[in-house]
Design a protein around this motif. Structure first.
Motif, short mmCIF file in Angstrom:
data_model
loop_
_atom_site.label_atom_id
_atom_site.label_comp_id
_atom_site.label_asym_id
_atom_site.label_seq_id
_atom_site.Cartn_x
_atom_site.Cartn_y
_atom_site.Cartn_z
N VAL A 189 1.02 -1.02 0.25
CA VAL A 189 -0.21 -0.12 0.07
C VAL A 189 0.78 1.08 -0.14
O VAL A 189 1.81 1.57 0.97
CB VAL A 189 -0.91 -0.12 1.14
CG1 VAL A 189 -1.62 0.93 0.91
CG2 VAL A 189 -1.47 -0.73 1.23
N ALA A 190 -0.05 1.93 -0.80
CA ALA A 190 2.01 3.11 -0.73
C ALA A 190 0.99 4.50 -0.62
O ALA A 190 -0.43 4.33 -0.85
CB ALA A 190 1.77 3.85 -2.41
N LEU A 191 1.05 5.29 0.85
CA LEU A 191 0.48 6.07 0.98
C LEU A 191 1.60 7.77 0.96
O LEU A 191 2.17 7.69 1.27
CB LEU A 191 0.51 6.06 2.71
CG LEU A 191 -0.51 4.47 3.01
CD1 LEU A 191 -0.83 4.13 4.58
CD2 LEU A 191 -2.47 5.04 2.60
N PRO A 192 0.78 8.74 0.81
CA PRO A 192 1.14 10.00 0.80
C PRO A 192 2.13 10.56 2.15
O PRO A 192 3.41 10.94 2.12
CB PRO A 192 0.29 11.06 0.64
CG PRO A 192 -1.19 10.20 1.53
CD PRO A 192 -0.48 8.88 0.84
N ARG A 193 1.89 10.01 2.92
CA ARG A 193 2.54 9.99 4.75
C ARG A 193 2.06 8.83 5.32
O ARG A 193 1.01 9.11 5.55
CB ARG A 193 1.87 11.58 5.13
CG ARG A 193 0.41 12.12 4.92
CD ARG A 193 0.32 13.25 5.74
NE ARG A 193 0.55 13.86 4.18
CZ ARG A 193 0.17 14.51 3.31
NH1 ARG A 193 -0.51 13.70 3.10
NH2 ARG A 193 0.69 15.46 1.92
N PRO A 194 2.95 9.29 6.57
CA PRO A 194 2.15 8.18 7.97
C PRO A 194 0.86 8.86 8.72
O PRO A 194 0.49 10.03 8.19
CB PRO A 194 3.58 8.28 8.82
CG PRO A 194 4.38 8.69 8.30
CD PRO A 194 4.44 9.69 7.79
N GLY A 195 0.24 7.64 9.37
CA GLY A 195 -0.71 8.22 10.29
C GLY A 195 -1.56 6.20 10.48
O GLY A 195 -0.47 6.00 10.72
#
Length: 407
Positions: A45-51
């Motif tokens: 999974v590619a995400l723009p930033r942590p969370g």
């Protein structure tokens, strides 16, 4: 490798998502990933930033990458915003192409239309691309809706989360007519709903779960509770959620309005909580008073699954999500008096609404079963995936696929 062997092997799926929160579309993303993992597929999974979404994904066995990608927002419709979008697009184009070369996926699953770069990258890499549409901004200007819909022409398959979403796509861009397939969200309810109170001692407990924003109508809920109390019906309100980043001014004004109405002791701001079930269990009735169109309405379904009566705007995908339940009342969007009237009916006829909500919860479990959704989403992705044998390049190791920091 024979065609039978190729068809039987697990798929490699690269999933892309615009945020790492745990709101409605993020939870649907988790269900989609779980469906693939249950099938035995390998998922990154590619995400723009942590969370908070990151730990949920890793805990299920998915790999996580942080990749810059332009996310379309109305706030970008300015010279400075468009310049920033162009810069982010150039970075995202390079990093996204690198991810596709690295993972060599059988399918690319794009979980929203707000990251339009990815269908282009999928086409350029000749990877079957499935775009899942969770947006139905029919109230926006047509040029904006067309701009959002155009990248879908590059997708091999389109999934819409409601009939309203599918019809909005077709109205925005007729070239998409007939291309979207509807799959309602699967919503996981509590293992056993907490029984509602037998009597409303201390007044009606109202709960709102979701973003604190103008479009979601959280201020309508505040005003309705104030009106209810002026009518002599005691009531309190719990607000579970936070403001949209960059819209903190709305939150400040909402706090000020609560104070002006003399409700500081009766309206509680809880902020964001990843688990809303304890708040629904403590409530008597839930409100989803959205002003603008919603593509579906997970929060509405969650209220029904919790066996709580629901007051919800009778529009768009919300009507699809909550239709057919006896304990649900639909109100016109933005109509404070109508919401107050519906809440008063719950208070006045509590035994009837309480019993109906218990029956509705059982029906909702079947209608919105995550297992049904998982079968559907896995089927869509499997059908779209390129099934011929690929070069046997090893799937990246977990340690190498999880950078420690976002760029």
């Amino acid at each position: 490798m024979t065609s039978i062997d190729a068809a039987a092997r697990a798929l490699r799926v690269l999933v892309v998502h615009p945020a790492a929160d745990l709101y409605g579309s993020d939870r649907v993303l988790l269900e989609s990933v779980q469906a693939l993992l249950d099938r035995g597929d390998q998922v990154a999974v590619a995400l723009p930033r942590p969370g908070p979404l990151v730990d949920q994904l890793r805990g299920r066995g998915a790999l996580v990458e942080f990749c810059p990608t332009p996310v379309l927002r109305k706030s970008l419709l300015s010279p400075a915003g468009l310049l920033g979008l162009a810069v982010e697009a150039s970075r995202g184009l390079y990093r996204g192409a690198a991810l596709l070369r690295r993972y060599r996926p059988d399918a690319l699953y794009v979980s929203t239309v707000t990251i339009p770069l990815w269908p282009l990258l999928g086409r350029l890499a000749r990877v079957p691309t499935i775009t899942h549409v969770h947006e139905a901004e029919r109230h926006d200007a047509r040029p904006l809706r067309v701009a959002l819909a155009l990248p879908l022409l590059l997708a091999h398959r389109i999934i819409a989360n409601s009939l309203f979403t599918a019809s909005t796509l077709e109205e925005s861009l007729p070239a998409l007519r007939g291309r979207a397939r509807v799959l309602y969200n699967g919503v996981q309810g509590p293992a056993a709903p907490e029984p509602a109170r037998t009597s409303l001692d201390g007044g009606l407990r109202v709960v709102y779960v979701g973003r604190l924003s103008h479009r979601k109508g959280v201020d309508v809920a505040v005003e309705a509770v104030a009106q209810l109390r002026r009518r002599g019906v005691p009531a309190t309100l719990d607000l579970v959620g936070d403001v949209v980043p960059g819209k903190e001014d709305f939150g400040r004004k909402l706090h000020e309005r609560v104070a002006e109405l003399g409700l500081a002791a009766d309206v509680t701001f809880h902020g964001f909580h990843p688990n809303m079930w304890s708040f629904l269990a403590a409530a008597d009735v839930a409100v989803v008073p959205a002003r603008l169109n919603e593509s579906f309405g997970n929060t509405a379904v969650e209220a029904v699954l919790a066996a709580r009566p629901l007051v919800v705007s009778g529009t768009s995908g919300l009507r699809e999500a909550a239709a057919g339940f006896a304990s649900v009342q639909f109100t016109p969007p933005g109509d404070v008096a109508a919401v107050a009237d519906a809440l008063e009916r719950v208070a006045r006829d509590w035994d009837t609404f309480r019993a109906a909500a218990a029956l509705d919860a059982a029906a909702a479990v079947e209608r919105h079963a995550p297992a049904t959704y998982r079968r559907g989403i896995a089927g869509f992705i499997t059908a779209a995936a390129r099934r011929e044998a690929r070069d046997q390049v090893p799937w990246p190791a977990l340690e190498a696929a999880v950078p420690g920091t976002a760029e």
